[in-house]
Design an enzyme around this catalytic site. Sequence first.
Site, PDB file in Angstrom:
ATOM      1  CB  VAL A 255      31.825 -76.477 -31.900  1.00 40.21           C
ATOM      2  CG1 VAL A 255      32.672 -76.484 -33.398  1.00 40.21           C
ATOM      3  CG2 VAL A 255      32.624 -75.755 -30.816  1.00 40.21           C
TER       4      VAL A 255
ATOM      5  CG  HIS B 263      34.275 -96.584 -20.022  1.00 38.72           C
ATOM      6  ND1 HIS B 263      34.637 -97.533 -19.162  1.00 38.72           N
ATOM      7  CD2 HIS B 263      34.116 -95.470 -18.917  1.00 38.72           C
ATOM      8  CE1 HIS B 263      34.610 -97.371 -18.052  1.00 38.72           C
ATOM      9  NE2 HIS B 263      34.324 -96.047 -17.689  1.00 38.72           N
TER      10      HIS B 263
ATOM     11  CG  HIS C 112      36.930 -97.310 -15.581  1.00 44.16           C
ATOM     12  ND1 HIS C 112      35.780 -97.205 -15.013  1.00 44.16           N
ATOM     13  CD2 HIS C 112      36.990 -98.726 -15.303  1.00 44.16           C
ATOM     14  CE1 HIS C 112      35.219 -98.238 -14.231  1.00 44.16           C
ATOM     15  NE2 HIS C 112      35.895 -99.235 -14.650  1.00 44.16           N
TER      16      HIS C 112
END
Length: 527
Positions: A174, A459, A497
């Site tokens: 994209v 993360h 998490h």
Amino acid sequence: MAGGWSQNFDCETDWNIVTEPMKSVDNRQVKCSRGRFLGGSSGVNGTLCIRGTKQDYDDWGFDEWSGEKMFGYMKKAETFHGKDWFQATDTVHGTSGPLHTEPHDLAPISNLVKESLIDSGLPYKPDMFSTGETSQGCGDVMRTIHQGIRTTAADFITKGYRSENITILTEVLVDKVLLTQKNGDLTATGVLTKSKDGVEATFNARKEVIVTAGAYCSPAILLRSGLGPKDQLAQHNIECLVDLPGVGQNLQDHVLCFIFYEVNQPGLTNDHLAYHDDALTSSYELYKENKTGFLSTFPFGIFGYARLDERLADSELWRNAPRKEGRDPMGLAPNQPNIEFWNTELYGGPKQYEDFPIDHKYTFALCTLLFNQHSRGSVTLKSSDALQNPVVDHAYLDHPLDMLVLTEACRFANDIVMKGKGTKDVIKGSWPPELRHHEHTKREDWEGYVKKHATTCYHASGTCAMGTVLDSRLRVKGVKGLRVADVSSIPRVNNGHTQMVAYGIGEGAAELIKEDAKAGTGDRARL
């Protein structure tokens, strides 16, 4: 194959994102690998389902994303499979979602670490990482694995969930969201893409465009589309259609340190199944034949949460730091943990750890992770070319309180291993031997180690945050028909998490989109 996760890094199935040099970690650059295939990073992550606490989501301050709702969304995504030995809290687990989860059978070293965690004041509460009700304790963690097979995000649109109204395109990038003025409003009308061989294509939206490219790539798409800080866009000759200073800012992660130890007995760790002689070949054959054995799961063991109030009471920085009522200097309430611990069940971790104990040695790590960091990083464009990765600066440990808490956490981790009754008698020394962790007792001894070894826990979050870039229904401010629905949307990373958060955001986004369509209040429903 969960055990083969790292083989997808440093190649075409990895976005190969590397941070800028970061001052507080000895000007090191850190590799932030991301899965570049159907399912994305859910195909290379640690499979861990650690939801954090409900307070984490209440702290976002949005009714649509309360702790109660987020835990409900995470439950909806799950089909839980128990085991006879595991004491599950059944009320928090889902039974009909695409995400298949089960607890992990511990290696002998993990049971010893568990004993040392309990001995160090972290009581065992089996399903604490699913209930979100404990800030001090240890427990088992559900994994997105069942019968040796990893569940990924792709499972939501493939297998039994395949739908004829979904078209899946792979090896297509994209470039930007197409934006048009309609009835006086800037409106998302589609996306421009580039295929692997460079062919451009336009896809038109009848209702909405929903961006879900993660904390590094979602802001990059918005920036290339002319949505972001005006001064930054001008540097790349991109017309600013909406001046949104928050796009690409507020980058957060969980900073992590691996601390390795060598044990004095064979068979406690799983090194003999990976590194000794021709063991890996046998392990691979076992997996291919039966989907069992060492490679059928992810080699992390027991987990723990801890508060550090008492251990930091002697720190002048901690005592004098500003704090809000009922919160510690990190902004955490007593029902939220400062840090997380877990052990590996053999040598290994981020790919910089390559000094494998092939000469019949046995090792493990106790990992230490920092929650609620104050430091904030950024994602910016390197150029307007979609084929160029964005510039990522995590600014790890820039804030002195972040350094203090992670340093003390590593000191605590070493105390757990060296003094805890489960592990103290099996430690031969540190690995590699020159690290000599067993001699480190003072906080200042650990700061240098943290600077040299702090790394990502993969993360990354917060770069298109609700409140600055998005409203609470995930709609991009100043644009009709455009939402961002991934962990870039969250204003503050949870104290857990992020895998389950990503699924929770997805389930919540689906509910919001359906509500808006039914009520006729969706951005494009009026057009």
